[in-house]
Design an enzyme around this catalytic site. Structure first.
Site, short mmCIF file in Angstrom:
data_model
loop_
_atom_site.label_atom_id
_atom_site.label_comp_id
_atom_site.label_asym_id
_atom_site.label_seq_id
_atom_site.Cartn_x
_atom_site.Cartn_y
_atom_site.Cartn_z
CG HIS A 143 2.06 9.52 2.03
ND1 HIS A 143 2.80 9.35 0.89
CD2 HIS A 143 0.76 9.56 1.63
CE1 HIS A 143 1.98 9.29 -0.16
NE2 HIS A 143 0.74 9.40 0.27
CG HIS A 189 1.13 12.03 -3.72
ND1 HIS A 189 0.98 12.91 -2.68
CD2 HIS A 189 0.46 10.90 -3.37
CE1 HIS A 189 0.24 12.33 -1.74
NE2 HIS A 189 -0.09 11.12 -2.12
CD GLU A 198 0.49 6.55 -5.81
OE1 GLU A 198 0.19 7.71 -6.11
OE2 GLU A 198 -0.25 5.81 -5.10
CG ASP A 252 -1.38 6.59 0.21
OD1 ASP A 252 -1.65 7.80 0.28
OD2 ASP A 252 -1.18 6.01 -0.88
N1 ADE Z 1 -5.01 10.65 -2.88
C1 ADE Z 1 -5.20 9.79 -1.88
N2 ADE Z 1 -4.32 8.79 -1.95
C2 ADE Z 1 -3.53 9.03 -3.02
C3 ADE Z 1 -2.44 8.37 -3.62
N3 ADE Z 1 -1.94 7.23 -3.14
N4 ADE Z 1 -1.89 8.91 -4.72
C4 ADE Z 1 -2.37 10.03 -5.22
N5 ADE Z 1 -3.39 10.70 -4.70
C5 ADE Z 1 -3.97 10.21 -3.59
ZN ZN Z 2 -0.91 9.54 -0.94
#
Ligand code: ADE
Ligand code: ZN
Length: 332
Positions: free
Chosen positions: A16, A196, A199, A277
Site C-alpha cells: 500500500h 481503500h 480508513e 501509504d
Molecule cells: N490517496 C493517497 N493516499 C490516500 C489515502 N490514504 N486514502 C485515500 N486516498 C489516498
Molecule cells: Zn492509501
C-alpha cells in the site's frame, strides 16, 4: 539482535504505497524547475510546514497539487526510481505500487506517458536492485463511475503491465457501491481487485468492498474493528488489511500511536500488514512505520516477524516466491 536491527533485517513486501505519495519536496522542486511549472512554495521548509493535516481531504488537496508538476515520462521514472532507492534502504524486496492515472490524464498527460515511466523504473529496479514490483491502477472515487470506466478502457491495451485495480481518494460519501459495475468489468478483464475502505469511512464500506467489489485485499480497513461480525469474517477468510500506521496518525484517524489498533487486529487473527501509504507526506517509509508501532505498542519479535510474513502472504507474488521470503524470515 536489537529490535531496530530485526526491523532492518526483515525482508518485507510493501502493498500500500501511492507512487505520487512518495514525491519528496527536493525532487518536486527539481522537476518543477526543469518543467518550468510554478509551485506555491519558496523553500523545502515551507513545503514541510504545509504538511500538517487534520483529515484525509486536507492531505489530498496538497497531494494532488504536488502531482501537477509531473509531465514527462522521465518525471514518472524519476519519481518511481527515488522510491525504489528507499525500498533498497529498508529491505523492501517486493512492492505493489498504486498509481492514479486520472490525476494525470485530466491534465492532458497521456496514460502511456505515466505508465511507460513507471514500468521502466520497475524494470530497472529488478535488474539493478533485485527488487520485484507490480503496478495497481486506482480509480479516484470522488470522480464518477463513468470516468472510472473510461480509465479502465484506457488501461486494457496495457493489461499485462498492470496487475490490479484499486479505489482511492475521498472516502466518506463515495462508497464502494458507487463503483460496483466498473469493478465487475475489471474482474472480467482479469485484474485483481483492492479498495481503500474503513480508513475514514465506516465498517459498512468494508462489507461493500468485500461483497460488491469482491476485493482480494482491503486497504486500511482499521475501522473494521467497530463491527465484530465483520472481524470474524476477515479473520476466517484471511482477508488482508494493508494498514498504514504513520498515515493514520498524520491524518488523525488515530490521535496517538499508542491507540493504534494494529496489535489488536493481529491478536484477533487478521492478516494485517504494515505499509507507508504516502511516505513523503506522512514522515516515513516502511521501516519508520515498523519502528513507530514497535515502540508505541511494545511489539514482540514474533509480532514483527508475523507482520513481515503477512506482507508476503498477502502479496500477489506466486507461491514459490512467497515461500522463499517467508523461509528467510523464519531463519532470522
Ligand atoms: N490517496 C493517497 N493516499 C490516500 C489515502 N490514504 N486514502 C485515500 N486516498 C489516498
Ligand atoms: Zn492509501
Amino acid at each position: 539482535m536489537s529490535q531496530l536491527d530485526l526491523i532492518r533485517a526483515l525482508p518485507k513486501a510493501e502493498l500500500h504505497v501511492h507512487i505520487e505519495g512518495t514525491f519528496e519536496p527536493e525532487l518536486m522542486f527539481a522537476i518543477a524547475k526543469r518543467n518550468q511549472v510554478a509551485i506555491p512554495y519558496q523553500t523545502i521548509e515551507e513545503v514541510k510546514q504545509a504538511y500538517n493535516f487534520h483529515n484525509l481531504q486536507s492531505f489530498l488537496d496538497i497531494y494532488y497539487a504536488g502531482a501537477n508538476v509531473l509531465i514527462h515520462e522521465q518525471d514518472f521514472y524519476d519519481l518511481a526510481w527515488a522510491y525504489f532507492e528507499k525500498c533498497q534502504q529498508d529491505n523492501v524486496v517486493h512492492t505493489e505500487m498504486f498509481f492514479d492515472p486520472q490525476t494525470h490524464t485530466v491534465r492532458g498527460i497521456a496514460f502511456e506517458t505515466v505508465l511507460n515511466g513507471l514500468v521502466r523504473a520497475c524494470d530497472d529496479a529488478k535488474t539493478k536492485l533485485g527488487i520485484s514490483s507490480e503496478l495497481i491502477m486506482c480509480f479516484l472515487r470522488h470522480l464518477s463511475e463513468e470516468d472510472a470506466i473510461e480509465t479502465l478502457q484506457q488501461a486494457l491495451p496495457f493489461k499485462d503491465k498492470i496487475i490490479g485495480v484499486g479505489l482511492d481518494s475521498s472516502e466518506v460519501g463515495h462508497p464502494p457501491e458507487k463503483f460496483e459495475r466498473v469493478f465487475a468489468q475489471a474482474r472480467e478483464a482479469g485484474f485483481l481487485i483492492v479498495a481503500h475502505a474503513g480508513e475514514e469511512g465506516p465498517a459498512e464500506y468494508v462489507w461493500q468492498a468485500l461483497d460488491l467489489l469482491k476485493v482480494n485485499r482491503i486497504d486500511h480497513g482499521v475501522r473494521s474493528e467497530e463491527d465484530p461480525v465483520l472481524m470474524q469474517r476477515l479473520a476466517k477468510e484471511r482477508m488482508p488489511l494493508t494498514v498504514c500506521p504513520l498515515s493514520n496518525l498524520k491524518l488523525c484517524v488515530v490521535d496517538d500511536m499508542r491507540d493504534h489498533n494494529i496489535k489488536r487486529l493481529l491478536e484477533q487473527g487478521l492478516c494485517v500488514t504494515v505499509n507507508s501509504d504516502d511516505p513523503a507526506y506522512f514522515g516515513g517509509y516502511m521501516n519508520d512505520n515498523f519502528v513507530a508501532i514497535a515502540d508505541a505498542l511494545n511489539l514482540t519479535e514474533d509480532e514483527l516477524k508475523k507482520l513481515a510474513i503477512h506482507s508476503f502472504e498477502a502479496s500477489f507474488l506466486n507461491d514459490a516466491e512467497k515461500e522463499k521470503w517467508i523461509n528467510q524470515i523464519h531463519a532470522l
